[in-house]
Design an enzyme around this catalytic site. Structure first.
Site, short mmCIF file in Angstrom:
data_model
loop_
_atom_site.label_atom_id
_atom_site.label_comp_id
_atom_site.label_asym_id
_atom_site.label_seq_id
_atom_site.Cartn_x
_atom_site.Cartn_y
_atom_site.Cartn_z
N GLN A 11 0.83 -1.21 0.00
CA GLN A 11 0.00 0.00 0.00
C GLN A 11 0.86 1.26 0.00
O GLN A 11 1.86 1.33 0.71
CB GLN A 11 -0.91 -0.01 1.23
CG GLN A 11 -2.20 0.74 1.02
CD GLN A 11 -3.34 0.16 1.83
OE1 GLN A 11 -3.40 -1.03 2.07
NE2 GLN A 11 -4.25 1.00 2.26
N SER A 91 4.03 -6.35 2.91
CA SER A 91 2.67 -6.41 3.42
C SER A 91 1.75 -7.14 2.43
O SER A 91 1.98 -8.31 2.13
CB SER A 91 2.17 -5.00 3.74
OG SER A 91 0.95 -5.05 4.45
N LEU A 92 0.76 -6.46 1.84
CA LEU A 92 -0.14 -7.14 0.91
C LEU A 92 0.63 -7.68 -0.30
O LEU A 92 0.17 -8.62 -0.97
CB LEU A 92 -1.26 -6.20 0.44
CG LEU A 92 -0.89 -5.14 -0.59
CD1 LEU A 92 -1.19 -5.63 -2.01
CD2 LEU A 92 -1.61 -3.84 -0.33
N ARG A 116 -9.27 -8.88 2.93
CA ARG A 116 -8.29 -8.42 3.91
C ARG A 116 -8.43 -6.91 4.11
O ARG A 116 -8.44 -6.41 5.24
CB ARG A 116 -6.89 -8.77 3.42
CG ARG A 116 -5.73 -8.37 4.32
CD ARG A 116 -4.43 -8.81 3.63
NE ARG A 116 -3.22 -8.56 4.41
CZ ARG A 116 -2.47 -7.47 4.33
NH1 ARG A 116 -2.84 -6.48 3.50
NH2 ARG A 116 -1.37 -7.34 5.05
N HIS A 202 -0.70 -3.48 10.83
CA HIS A 202 0.43 -4.21 11.40
C HIS A 202 0.63 -3.90 12.88
O HIS A 202 1.76 -3.81 13.35
CB HIS A 202 1.71 -3.97 10.58
CG HIS A 202 1.59 -4.48 9.18
ND1 HIS A 202 1.56 -5.82 8.89
CD2 HIS A 202 1.45 -3.83 8.01
CE1 HIS A 202 1.43 -5.98 7.58
NE2 HIS A 202 1.34 -4.78 7.03
N GLN A 251 0.71 -11.99 9.84
CA GLN A 251 1.22 -10.79 9.18
C GLN A 251 0.32 -9.58 9.39
O GLN A 251 0.78 -8.44 9.46
CB GLN A 251 1.37 -11.09 7.68
CG GLN A 251 1.96 -9.99 6.85
CD GLN A 251 1.23 -9.84 5.53
OE1 GLN A 251 0.03 -9.63 5.50
NE2 GLN A 251 1.96 -9.94 4.44
#
Length: 316
Positions: A11, A91-92, A116, A202, A251
């Site tokens: 992101q 991340s993603l 998500r 996170h 995660q």
């Protein structure tokens, strides 16, 4: 043969218009955009190409958009028989990495990150969470800063993204991040930059999202990866399907160990880092970890051809 790592952005790398050149000129990439729209049941590609930016920036759109863009570029690399020895995603971006490693289908990945994103938006009401980038402070010192906030108040402040030397993102409750930001400056941070995000990603405040995501992932197929996927939560290579699934859940509420991820890849002897998809954020982070590293960001055919040239140079 040179060792290659594909890196997939998260992101913040999105931009209205991303993918336009691919849709216009690359049939294999165009098919990916069509498959995303079909799987999600709405025109994600329209949002990617034409926005508006506020709609693209919504987490539930940003996440599948970036996986789609990365996979569309991945198809171009595959067409030229350029394949990685290792993959990692921020991340993603880890979902894009799993697609590249054959551990998850593109359709399942784009469906998973759409949900998500929705779950992450729902976990903490807008305005109650925050994130901030802290520059110029060691992770051990910043960790102590966050711990002191957590011990002294009922607020939450945690390390979220350990991106590169001197650049760490903290996450938590809005007040917790504010207090930690003040303490970080007192401890010697050069700058603290509040991030324009919709939630405390996170951090432990995302655990409700992780629980919902676990249900979704339980409905999808995850197989052993064909090559090592360097996991965000451990910065270690993973290929086992069960471990991959567990990592994806953990995660959501755990820090992204990106600096350690790059150090792991360097220790494995990676010669070339290829950022696959939109933007060049990860390329910059790699260079901050190791300024001599060979890095290239690829978002179109021109980038793919540059990778081919670089590989020929390494081979020679």
């Amino acid at each position: 043969m040179p060792k290659i790592a594909f890196l997939f952005p998260g992101q913040g790398s999105q931009a209205v218009g991303m993918g336009q050149e691919l849709i216009n000129e690359e049939q294999v990439s165009q098919a990916i955009f069509e498959r995303a729209d079909q799987k999600l049941g709405y025109s994600l590609s329209e949002i990617m190409l034409n926005g508006p930016e506020e709609t693209l920036k919504r987490t539930e759109n940003t996440q599948p958009a970036l996986v789609t863009m990365s996979t569309a570029v991945l198809e171009l690399l595959h067409k030229e028989n350029i394949k990685p020895d290792f993959v990692a995603g921020h991340s993603l971006g880890e979902y894009s990495a799993l697609v590249a490693a054959g551990a998850m289908s593109f359709e399942d990945a784009v469906f998973a990150v759409r949900n998500r994103g929705l779950f992450m938006e729902e976990a903490v009401p807008f305005g109650e969470g925050a994130m901030a980038a802290v520059l110029g402070l060691e992770s051990s010192v910043l960790g102590e800063v966050c711990s002191s906030v957590n011990l002294e108040t009922s607020e939450t402040a945690e390390l979220a993204n350990l991106n590169c030397p001197g650049q760490i993102v903290i996450s938590g409750s809005a007040k917790g991040v504010e207090l930690a930001s003040e303490k970080a400056k007192e401890a010697g941070a050069k700058r603290v930059i509040p991030l324009q995000v919709s939630g405390p990603f996170h951090s432990s405040l995302m655990k409700p999202a992780a629980e919902k995501l676990q249900t979704i992932l339980g409905q999808l197929t995850v197989t052993d990866a064909s090559i090592p996927v360097i996991a965000n939560v451990s910065a270690k290579g993973v290929q086992d399907a069960t471990q991959i699934r567990e990592n994806l859940i953990e995660q959501v509420y755990s820090p992204v160990l990106w600096e350690d991820t790059i150090r792991t890849l360097l220790a494995e002897g990676v010669d070339l880092f290829v950022e696959v998809g939109s933007g060049n954020v990860l390329s910059g982070l790699v260079r901050k970890v190791e300024r001599r590293a060979k890095v290239v960001a690829v978002s179109n055919r021109e980038g793919v051809l540059k990778v081919k040239e670089m590989l020929e140079g390494v081979t020679e």
